[in-house]
Scaffold this motif. Sequence first.
Motif, PDB file in Angstrom:
ATOM      1  N   GLY A  49       0.793  -1.233   0.000  1.00 18.30           N
ATOM      2  CA  GLY A  49       0.000   0.000   0.000  1.00 18.30           C
ATOM      3  C   GLY A  49       0.819   1.274   0.000  1.00 18.30           C
ATOM      4  O   GLY A  49       0.282   2.362   0.199  1.00 18.30           O
ATOM      5  N   LYS A  50       2.132   1.133  -0.213  1.00 19.03           N
ATOM      6  CA  LYS A  50       2.969   2.329  -0.278  1.00 19.03           C
ATOM      7  C   LYS A  50       3.761   2.324  -1.588  1.00 19.03           C
ATOM      8  O   LYS A  50       4.073   1.254  -2.124  1.00 19.03           O
ATOM      9  CB  LYS A  50       3.946   2.354   0.898  1.00 19.03           C
ATOM     10  N   ALA A  51       4.084   3.518  -2.059  1.00 17.77           N
ATOM     11  CA  ALA A  51       4.871   3.615  -3.298  1.00 17.77           C
ATOM     12  C   ALA A  51       6.031   4.573  -3.087  1.00 17.77           C
ATOM     13  O   ALA A  51       5.894   5.608  -2.446  1.00 17.77           O
ATOM     14  CB  ALA A  51       3.991   4.113  -4.447  1.00 17.77           C
ATOM     15  N   GLU A  52       7.181   4.174  -3.624  1.00 15.81           N
ATOM     16  CA  GLU A  52       8.344   5.055  -3.584  1.00 15.81           C
ATOM     17  C   GLU A  52       8.873   5.157  -5.010  1.00 15.81           C
ATOM     18  O   GLU A  52       9.077   4.143  -5.674  1.00 15.81           O
ATOM     19  CB  GLU A  52       9.397   4.466  -2.633  1.00 15.81           C
ATOM     20  N   LEU A  53       9.086   6.387  -5.462  1.00 15.84           N
ATOM     21  CA  LEU A  53       9.525   6.603  -6.848  1.00 15.84           C
ATOM     22  C   LEU A  53      10.777   7.463  -6.889  1.00 15.84           C
ATOM     23  O   LEU A  53      10.958   8.348  -6.037  1.00 15.84           O
ATOM     24  CB  LEU A  53       8.433   7.322  -7.660  1.00 15.84           C
ATOM     25  N   TRP A  54      11.601   7.195  -7.892  1.00 15.51           N
ATOM     26  CA  TRP A  54      12.777   8.023  -8.168  1.00 15.51           C
ATOM     27  C   TRP A  54      12.614   8.491  -9.612  1.00 15.51           C
ATOM     28  O   TRP A  54      12.608   7.655 -10.520  1.00 15.51           O
ATOM     29  CB  TRP A  54      14.043   7.194  -8.032  1.00 15.51           C
ATOM     30  N   VAL A  92       0.212   9.560  -9.094  1.00 13.88           N
ATOM     31  CA  VAL A  92       0.485   8.148  -8.811  1.00 13.88           C
ATOM     32  C   VAL A  92      -0.459   7.662  -7.703  1.00 13.88           C
ATOM     33  O   VAL A  92      -1.027   6.569  -7.782  1.00 13.88           O
ATOM     34  CB  VAL A  92       1.968   7.928  -8.430  1.00 13.88           C
ATOM     35  N   ALA A  93      -0.661   8.488  -6.686  1.00 11.35           N
ATOM     36  CA  ALA A  93      -1.578   8.106  -5.609  1.00 11.35           C
ATOM     37  C   ALA A  93      -2.963   7.832  -6.186  1.00 11.35           C
ATOM     38  O   ALA A  93      -3.600   6.815  -5.879  1.00 11.35           O
ATOM     39  CB  ALA A  93      -1.636   9.205  -4.551  1.00 11.35           C
ATOM     40  N   LYS A  94      -3.405   8.713  -7.058  1.00  9.29           N
ATOM     41  CA  LYS A  94      -4.733   8.567  -7.673  1.00  9.29           C
ATOM     42  C   LYS A  94      -4.797   7.287  -8.510  1.00  9.29           C
ATOM     43  O   LYS A  94      -5.725   6.503  -8.395  1.00  9.29           O
ATOM     44  CB  LYS A  94      -5.033   9.784  -8.544  1.00  9.29           C
ATOM     45  N   ALA A  95      -3.766   7.067  -9.327  1.00 11.75           N
ATOM     46  CA  ALA A  95      -3.774   5.902 -10.219  1.00 11.75           C
ATOM     47  C   ALA A  95      -3.784   4.592  -9.429  1.00 11.75           C
ATOM     48  O   ALA A  95      -4.385   3.614  -9.849  1.00 11.75           O
ATOM     49  CB  ALA A  95      -2.569   5.949 -11.157  1.00 11.75           C
ATOM     50  N   GLY A 115      -4.830   4.322  -6.260  1.00 15.52           N
ATOM     51  CA  GLY A 115      -5.827   4.345  -5.193  1.00 15.52           C
ATOM     52  C   GLY A 115      -5.198   4.439  -3.810  1.00 15.52           C
ATOM     53  O   GLY A 115      -5.720   3.888  -2.835  1.00 15.52           O
ATOM     54  N   PHE A 116      -4.073   5.131  -3.725  1.00 18.68           N
ATOM     55  CA  PHE A 116      -3.376   5.286  -2.441  1.00 18.68           C
ATOM     56  C   PHE A 116      -3.621   6.678  -1.868  1.00 18.68           C
ATOM     57  O   PHE A 116      -4.018   7.596  -2.587  1.00 18.68           O
ATOM     58  CB  PHE A 116      -1.850   5.142  -2.628  1.00 18.68           C
ATOM     59  N   ASN A 117      -3.302   6.837  -0.592  1.00 23.81           N
ATOM     60  CA  ASN A 117      -3.243   8.176  -0.021  1.00 23.81           C
ATOM     61  C   ASN A 117      -1.965   8.837  -0.500  1.00 23.81           C
ATOM     62  O   ASN A 117      -0.927   8.173  -0.593  1.00 23.81           O
ATOM     63  CB  ASN A 117      -3.171   8.118   1.511  1.00 23.81           C
ATOM     64  N   GLU A 118      -2.015  10.138  -0.704  1.00 19.59           N
ATOM     65  CA  GLU A 118      -0.799  10.841  -1.123  1.00 19.59           C
ATOM     66  C   GLU A 118       0.336  10.647  -0.126  1.00 19.59           C
ATOM     67  O   GLU A 118       1.499  10.566  -0.488  1.00 19.59           O
ATOM     68  CB  GLU A 118      -1.078  12.333  -1.284  1.00 19.59           C
ATOM     69  N   ASP A 119      -0.035  10.575   1.144  1.00 14.96           N
ATOM     70  CA  ASP A 119       0.998  10.407   2.177  1.00 14.96           C
ATOM     71  C   ASP A 119       1.735   9.085   2.044  1.00 14.96           C
ATOM     72  O   ASP A 119       2.799   8.909   2.626  1.00 14.96           O
ATOM     73  CB  ASP A 119       0.368  10.505   3.571  1.00 14.96           C
ATOM     74  N   ASP A 120       1.159   8.159   1.304  1.00 17.72           N
ATOM     75  CA  ASP A 120       1.818   6.864   1.134  1.00 17.72           C
ATOM     76  C   ASP A 120       2.653   6.808  -0.137  1.00 17.72           C
ATOM     77  O   ASP A 120       3.108   5.739  -0.544  1.00 17.72           O
ATOM     78  CB  ASP A 120       0.769   5.748   1.134  1.00 17.72           C
ATOM     79  N   VAL A 121       2.836   7.938  -0.766  1.00 15.18           N
ATOM     80  CA  VAL A 121       3.669   7.987  -1.978  1.00 15.18           C
ATOM     81  C   VAL A 121       4.842   8.933  -1.738  1.00 15.18           C
ATOM     82  O   VAL A 121       4.656  10.078  -1.343  1.00 15.18           O
ATOM     83  CB  VAL A 121       2.853   8.470  -3.205  1.00 15.18           C
ATOM     84  N   ILE A 122       6.048   8.418  -1.958  1.00 15.12           N
ATOM     85  CA  ILE A 122       7.248   9.254  -1.830  1.00 15.12           C
ATOM     86  C   ILE A 122       7.838   9.422  -3.228  1.00 15.12           C
ATOM     87  O   ILE A 122       7.990   8.441  -3.963  1.00 15.12           O
ATOM     88  CB  ILE A 122       8.297   8.571  -0.921  1.00 15.12           C
ATOM     89  N   VAL A 123       8.156  10.652  -3.584  1.00 13.08           N
ATOM     90  CA  VAL A 123       8.813  10.890  -4.878  1.00 13.08           C
ATOM     91  C   VAL A 123      10.163  11.556  -4.636  1.00 13.08           C
ATOM     92  O   VAL A 123      10.229  12.662  -4.105  1.00 13.08           O
ATOM     93  CB  VAL A 123       7.951  11.780  -5.805  1.00 13.08           C
ATOM     94  N   HIS A 124      11.234  10.843  -5.001  1.00 10.62           N
ATOM     95  CA  HIS A 124      12.578  11.421  -4.929  1.00 10.62           C
ATOM     96  C   HIS A 124      12.907  12.020  -6.288  1.00 10.62           C
ATOM     97  O   HIS A 124      12.637  11.405  -7.320  1.00 10.62           O
ATOM     98  CB  HIS A 124      13.614  10.344  -4.605  1.00 10.62           C
ATOM     99  N   VAL A 125      13.505  13.190  -6.268  1.00 10.45           N
ATOM    100  CA  VAL A 125      13.809  13.877  -7.529  1.00 10.45           C
ATOM    101  C   VAL A 125      15.277  13.663  -7.891  1.00 10.45           C
ATOM    102  O   VAL A 125      16.160  13.859  -7.056  1.00 10.45           O
ATOM    103  CB  VAL A 125      13.512  15.381  -7.408  1.00 10.45           C
TER     104      VAL A 125
END
Lengths: 153, 700
Positions: free
Chosen positions: B345-350, B363-366, B368-378
């Motif tokens: 239920g969590k996503a981490e992206l680089w 990504v959260a929307k696609a 079905g996650f909470n935004e807080d469960d998605v981390i995006v590293h730049v």
Amino acid sequence: MPEYSLNVNGKIRKVNVEEDTPLLWVLRDTLGLTGTKYSCGEGICGSCTVHINGKAERSCVLTIKDVAGDKITTIEGLAENPDHPIFKTWIDLEVSQCGYCQPGQIMTLAALMNENPNITKKEVKENMNTVLCRCATYARIDKAIDKLVEEGK
Amino acid sequence: MKKQSRREFIKVFTMSGTGLFLAAYTPMNGFFKPGDDPKIFSPSVYLKIDNNGIVTIIVHRSELGQGVRTSLPMLVAEELEVEWENIRVEQADGHPKYGNQTTGGSQSIRKSYEPFRVAGATAREMLIAAAAIKWGVDVKKCYAEKGYIVNKSNGKKLSYGELVDEASKLPVPENVLLKDPEDFQIIGKRIHRTDTPDKIYGKAKFGIDLVIPGMYYAAVQRCPAIGGSAKSFNDSKTKSINGVVDVVKISRGIAVIANSTWSSFKGKDALVVDWDLGPNANVNSEIIRKNLESKLNEEGSDIEIIGKPNSDFSNNINIEAVYEVPFLAHAPMEPMTCIAEVKNGKAELWAPSQNPQGLRSDVAKALGFNEDDVIVHVVFAGGAFGRKLVSEYGIEAAEISKASGKIIKLTWTREDDMKHGVFRPASMHKLKGAVDGNGNPVLFGHHVIAESISAQRFYRALPVKDSDLGEGTKKLSYKIPNIKISGSIVPTHVPVSWYRSVYHTQNPFAVESFLDEMAFAANKDPYEFRKKMLPDNSRLKAVLIKAAEKSGWYNKLEAGKGRGIACAECYESYIAQVAEVTVINNKVKVDKVTCVIDCGIVINPDSVEAQLEGAIGFALSYVLKSKITIENGGVAESNFDEYEILTLNEMPKVEIEIMKNTYKVGGVGETGIAALAPAVCNAIFAASGKRIRRLPVELS
Ligand code: FES
Ligand code: FES
């Protein structure tokens, strides 16, 4: 999968990959040498340029089979000497923008100047014309070439 | 010591206690927790100082090559009174706490100029207060210099590192003083880029270079017609390829997961997919062009009306012309790429994203996650130009990771990016003008006909007046008594998006080329014609005059050569360009571009010049060469052999002048684009008598 022995930046590296694997992906994925960049994959842009026995070659269109036994130098190998005049000039003139194409620009130029110390600016520029830069850092690449060729004289 | 009286007071918004808001932002990790080592004083989300005196500046915008990892830290360092060599730079993840992180609209510096200086000044004032307490003296007796607080009365010094502990306990000042621009030590200097050495040594990791332990490699086959979908697929050949480990279906196509990039590419090519080509399978560029053309005889919806443009101008010299431009691909040298790990239920992206907050929420929307469960590293982007503002590549990566349960790095091939990207909209422009018997302009009309990016992406029913179609053509600085700017939004199935300078790639081309046509009709010099229309206090007029002077506008050129001028306002900056071209046997060579910009206060002049040089080359690609063609609902071009971009030998000599003033900071990254196409095309007219009304230039 066949095993190949590669001479990369002066070290012998053994790799097991399919014989049709482009050198580019062996360097990047297998050996972790990601300074050599992928952009077109078809020999058009020059981002993936390395030296094969001192000559600038595009690693996306060479297979591992083509280069077994050859002396391969990547940008990481050239950067073992960070004081190389090309690096110094590149930093001095702040040539790079996003930087993505720059290893290919530098490797192409280094081979040209190494192969023929008497090369003219015009000859360098004709050869460098097929190394693409989408940030269009060309004005400064042009200045850097002028400076390096003059200093090389 | 800086003259206190010259500093400008800036209000800092404070919360109770020691927490601190700078503008609307909450602190990243507040102050250090007991036992942390090194202890970190973080009075702002943009700044940390540890007890070794190391100052780390957190850059919340993306480094695309514009130098933001250098220029933003310069702003903090200036106010903090710390030596440039002691600055470290860290890239922020995508998170609302940083304020707007979108690296687009040439706003990274414009929007950060104050908050980043305030961050530095706030820390400085708190360090001064901490030293005053330690010494038991009045704060007025202390000042900051080169990483130390100095006691005026006895010359004693405490380093910032030594003061971190005490400073962390202090309340945040209500107001801080910012320096007078005249006192700047760092801002305005040519500072070398912090990211250049590692990039040229091949050490820096761009998005495509990053490796996460345990990761696999993925590639996707997508429908050749935009908007189609997979009916079924056969992956038996793919699965027999050495290195392929899995094949999964995602919303936009079929993904192949392998243990190397090469195997994933081979696996994707070996897929046999039965596509439902969808509703656009028969659409091509000619049909899209006809749709635009069908609006030419309509008036369009009003965007801006000045005077009485609908009255009778038949007593004047009247001219009309139609301009047009094709779809364009951004084509950054680094193709699209993203690493994703979706688990529990969590996503981490680089990702080399220009818009990490948008990517996070998309990504959260696609998923079905909470935004807080998605981390995006730049991660460093190998060029972007607007291409990396949208999220589709990141959604694909997240879907592949979720479906396969693996960490994957998705790499698009060059062909994928050319065919399945987002594009600068094609457009047509109907121009109307009238000049009176004295050669003065009395009417200017511009009907913009194009897809609207905002309408297509956000709200189809968007009224034309509120859409983006008028960018670069409304609110012109020229004083013409009657002006009508109107627009027609023509929907297309081709996904459109923001391109470096967006509608400034097309509207100023039409406007500034047509003004040349009007000048010609009025028998006036195109430079004088423009100058006369610009009010005396106009910043645009000042750059126009400077560019004319600097280029030697009136100097004679040999036959076959010509000079063209154009100017524009773009993202709060003003630009004028003079192009010199040679036309021989219908071949155009751009010899020189003189470029004068007024972008207000300049942070790093070398970066401003680099951006202008780059913008000129970037724009010249689409003036002379690049074009995206639609065939059978998809993109015909696939690589740089078909979608050509500028090369070294085609780059003109560039001469730049930056106006010196203390106006508000303006945008730079995109401004250099706006006037280039019309300047070059006006020069082609001067050289050959041929008026270019369609890009890319084709002479016959
Ligand atoms: S990636 Fe090899 S030439 Fe473009
Ligand atoms: S520096 Fe960005 S592509 Fe060359």
